[in-house]
Design a protein around this motif. Structure first.
Motif, PDB file in Angstrom:
ATOM      1  N   ASN A 123      78.928  55.997  30.049  1.00  0.00           N
ATOM      2  CA  ASN A 123      79.356  54.937  30.960  1.00  0.00           C
ATOM      3  C   ASN A 123      79.372  53.658  30.130  1.00  0.00           C
ATOM      4  N   GLU A 124      80.380  52.844  30.283  1.00  0.00           N
ATOM      5  CA  GLU A 124      80.464  51.620  29.478  1.00  0.00           C
ATOM      6  C   GLU A 124      79.240  50.733  29.678  1.00  0.00           C
ATOM      7  N   GLN A 125      78.654  50.757  30.863  1.00  0.00           N
ATOM      8  CA  GLN A 125      77.467  49.932  31.113  1.00  0.00           C
ATOM      9  C   GLN A 125      76.264  50.438  30.313  1.00  0.00           C
ATOM     10  N   VAL A 126      76.207  51.723  30.019  1.00  0.00           N
ATOM     11  CA  VAL A 126      75.136  52.265  29.176  1.00  0.00           C
ATOM     12  C   VAL A 126      75.240  51.630  27.786  1.00  0.00           C
ATOM     13  N   TRP A 127      76.459  51.513  27.277  1.00  0.00           N
ATOM     14  CA  TRP A 127      76.638  50.845  25.994  1.00  0.00           C
ATOM     15  C   TRP A 127      76.329  49.350  26.109  1.00  0.00           C
ATOM     16  N   GLN A 128      76.757  48.713  27.195  1.00  0.00           N
ATOM     17  CA  GLN A 128      76.565  47.266  27.357  1.00  0.00           C
ATOM     18  C   GLN A 128      75.085  46.869  27.350  1.00  0.00           C
ATOM     19  N   VAL A 129      74.217  47.652  27.991  1.00  0.00           N
ATOM     20  CA  VAL A 129      72.788  47.303  27.979  1.00  0.00           C
ATOM     21  C   VAL A 129      72.165  47.557  26.609  1.00  0.00           C
ATOM     22  N   THR A 130      72.822  48.361  25.794  1.00  0.00           N
ATOM     23  CA  THR A 130      72.352  48.613  24.439  1.00  0.00           C
ATOM     24  C   THR A 130      72.800  47.492  23.497  1.00  0.00           C
ATOM     25  N   GLU A 131      74.008  47.033  23.694  1.00  0.00           N
ATOM     26  CA  GLU A 131      74.558  45.989  22.826  1.00  0.00           C
ATOM     27  C   GLU A 131      74.087  44.583  23.218  1.00  0.00           C
TER      28      GLU A 131
ATOM     29  N   LEU B 193      59.180  50.050  21.560  1.00  0.00           N
ATOM     30  CA  LEU B 193      60.173  49.126  22.114  1.00  0.00           C
ATOM     31  C   LEU B 193      60.602  49.602  23.501  1.00  0.00           C
ATOM     32  N   GLU B 194      60.867  48.660  24.383  1.00  0.00           N
ATOM     33  CA  GLU B 194      61.111  49.012  25.785  1.00  0.00           C
ATOM     34  C   GLU B 194      62.563  49.063  26.207  1.00  0.00           C
ATOM     35  N   THR B 195      63.442  48.433  25.437  1.00  0.00           N
ATOM     36  CA  THR B 195      64.849  48.459  25.856  1.00  0.00           C
ATOM     37  C   THR B 195      65.712  49.060  24.757  1.00  0.00           C
ATOM     38  N   SER B 196      66.841  49.599  25.168  1.00  0.00           N
ATOM     39  CA  SER B 196      67.778  50.167  24.201  1.00  0.00           C
ATOM     40  C   SER B 196      68.312  49.067  23.285  1.00  0.00           C
ATOM     41  N   PHE B 197      68.440  47.853  23.800  1.00  0.00           N
ATOM     42  CA  PHE B 197      68.867  46.714  22.983  1.00  0.00           C
ATOM     43  C   PHE B 197      67.886  46.484  21.837  1.00  0.00           C
ATOM     44  N   GLU B 198      66.595  46.469  22.145  1.00  0.00           N
ATOM     45  CA  GLU B 198      65.572  46.260  21.111  1.00  0.00           C
ATOM     46  C   GLU B 198      65.607  47.383  20.074  1.00  0.00           C
TER      47      GLU B 198
ATOM     48  N   LYS C  43      68.536  48.934  34.672  1.00  0.00           N
ATOM     49  CA  LYS C  43      67.360  49.735  34.326  1.00  0.00           C
ATOM     50  C   LYS C  43      67.735  51.201  34.155  1.00  0.00           C
ATOM     51  N   GLN C  44      68.587  51.701  35.051  1.00  0.00           N
ATOM     52  CA  GLN C  44      69.017  53.100  34.972  1.00  0.00           C
ATOM     53  C   GLN C  44      69.824  53.338  33.689  1.00  0.00           C
ATOM     54  N   CYS C  45      70.713  52.415  33.369  1.00  0.00           N
ATOM     55  CA  CYS C  45      71.511  52.543  32.149  1.00  0.00           C
ATOM     56  C   CYS C  45      70.643  52.442  30.902  1.00  0.00           C
ATOM     57  N   ASN C  46      69.648  51.571  30.938  1.00  0.00           N
ATOM     58  CA  ASN C  46      68.724  51.436  29.816  1.00  0.00           C
ATOM     59  C   ASN C  46      67.953  52.739  29.596  1.00  0.00           C
ATOM     60  N   THR C  47      67.487  53.346  30.674  1.00  0.00           N
ATOM     61  CA  THR C  47      66.755  54.614  30.568  1.00  0.00           C
ATOM     62  C   THR C  47      67.645  55.703  29.976  1.00  0.00           C
ATOM     63  N   MET C  48      68.890  55.754  30.427  1.00  0.00           N
ATOM     64  CA  MET C  48      69.838  56.740  29.903  1.00  0.00           C
ATOM     65  C   MET C  48      70.080  56.495  28.403  1.00  0.00           C
ATOM     66  N   ALA C  49      70.283  55.239  28.027  1.00  0.00           N
ATOM     67  CA  ALA C  49      70.543  54.912  26.621  1.00  0.00           C
ATOM     68  C   ALA C  49      69.330  55.251  25.747  1.00  0.00           C
ATOM     69  N   LEU C  50      68.131  54.899  26.209  1.00  0.00           N
ATOM     70  CA  LEU C  50      66.923  55.224  25.437  1.00  0.00           C
ATOM     71  C   LEU C  50      66.779  56.732  25.247  1.00  0.00           C
ATOM     72  N   ASN C  51      67.048  57.494  26.295  1.00  0.00           N
ATOM     73  CA  ASN C  51      66.969  58.943  26.213  1.00  0.00           C
ATOM     74  C   ASN C  51      67.909  59.478  25.135  1.00  0.00           C
ATOM     75  N   VAL C  52      69.134  58.992  25.127  1.00  0.00           N
ATOM     76  CA  VAL C  52      70.115  59.449  24.137  1.00  0.00           C
ATOM     77  C   VAL C  52      69.703  59.009  22.734  1.00  0.00           C
ATOM     78  N   LEU C  53      69.288  57.761  22.592  1.00  0.00           N
ATOM     79  CA  LEU C  53      68.869  57.271  21.277  1.00  0.00           C
ATOM     80  C   LEU C  53      67.693  58.082  20.733  1.00  0.00           C
ATOM     81  N   TYR C  54      66.694  58.342  21.572  1.00  0.00           N
ATOM     82  CA  TYR C  54      65.537  59.133  21.133  1.00  0.00           C
ATOM     83  C   TYR C  54      65.958  60.530  20.677  1.00  0.00           C
ATOM     84  N   ARG C  55      66.858  61.171  21.437  1.00  0.00           N
ATOM     85  CA  ARG C  55      67.300  62.519  21.095  1.00  0.00           C
ATOM     86  C   ARG C  55      68.179  62.535  19.849  1.00  0.00           C
ATOM     87  N   GLY C  56      68.707  61.358  19.466  1.00  0.00           N
ATOM     88  CA  GLY C  56      69.605  61.281  18.326  1.00  0.00           C
ATOM     89  C   GLY C  56      68.964  60.801  17.039  1.00  0.00           C
ATOM     90  N   MET C  57      67.635  60.931  16.956  1.00  0.00           N
ATOM     91  CA  MET C  57      66.980  60.484  15.726  1.00  0.00           C
ATOM     92  C   MET C  57      65.828  61.390  15.338  1.00  0.00           C
TER      93      MET C  57
END
Length: 163
Positions: free
Chosen positions: A37-45, A89-94, A64-78
């Motif tokens: 979802n574009e908003q998932v990227w937006q809360v990350t950027e 860190l608490e946010t996907s942006f951080e 908050k929901q988009c941040n949780t989704m982004a963090l989940n993907v980032l964690y699984r991708g490293m």
């Protein structure tokens, strides 16, 4: 209430081992997050702020929901070693910003890399006993690294170097 629609993205997210190809991973991860979802990227950027945690707006809940989704993907991708550096860190942006500084460097480091790459591009020559595809690939790597640091190279310059 604002409702965020998430797309199902097939397959595993891009994986970063903490050693090589950060730029490749970063570009692929950006596309992966945006395809959810574009908003998932937006809360990350972009940093988002919740003004009143006791009275969340629909927008706050969606962020908050988009941040949780982004963090989940980032964690699984490293790799777990990479995760150790960002786990508090608490946010996907951080997380995103920390990874960029860690693996691309600060502005001073980027400037030094840029200087070296420009010099490498300016002094580029075909090596003895190097095939044309090998020469092309070596030059393309330099050009792509320059582009990742924001340099716009002209096709004309690329062509002159290749010839």
């Amino acid at each position: 209430m604002a409702h965020v629609v998430f797309n199902h993205v097939g397959g595993k997210p891009p994986f970063f081992d903490g050693v090589k190809n950060f730029d490749y991973w970063k570009r692929n991860m950006r596309m992966y997050l945006g395809s959810i979802n574009e908003q998932v990227w937006q809360v990350t950027e972009n940093q988002f702020v919740i003004l009143n945690p006791d009275n969340l707006t629909d927008s706050d809940k969606a962020n908050k929901q988009c941040n949780t989704m982004a963090l989940n993907v980032l964690y699984r991708g490293m790799d777990p070693k990479v995760f150790e550096g960002i786990k508090d860190l608490e946010t996907s942006f951080e997380v995103w910003e920390k990874l960029i500084v860690t693996y691309e460097g600060t502005e001073a480091v980027k400037s030094a890399k840029l200087y070296m790459l420009k010099s490498e591009f300016e002094n580029f020559k075909r090596k003895k006993d190097e095939s044309i595809p090998e020469t092309f690939h070596r030059l393309q790597v330099i050009v792509n690294n320059l582009k990742s640091l924001g340099v716009k190279t002209l096709d004309r310059d690329f062509g002159h170097k290749f010839l």
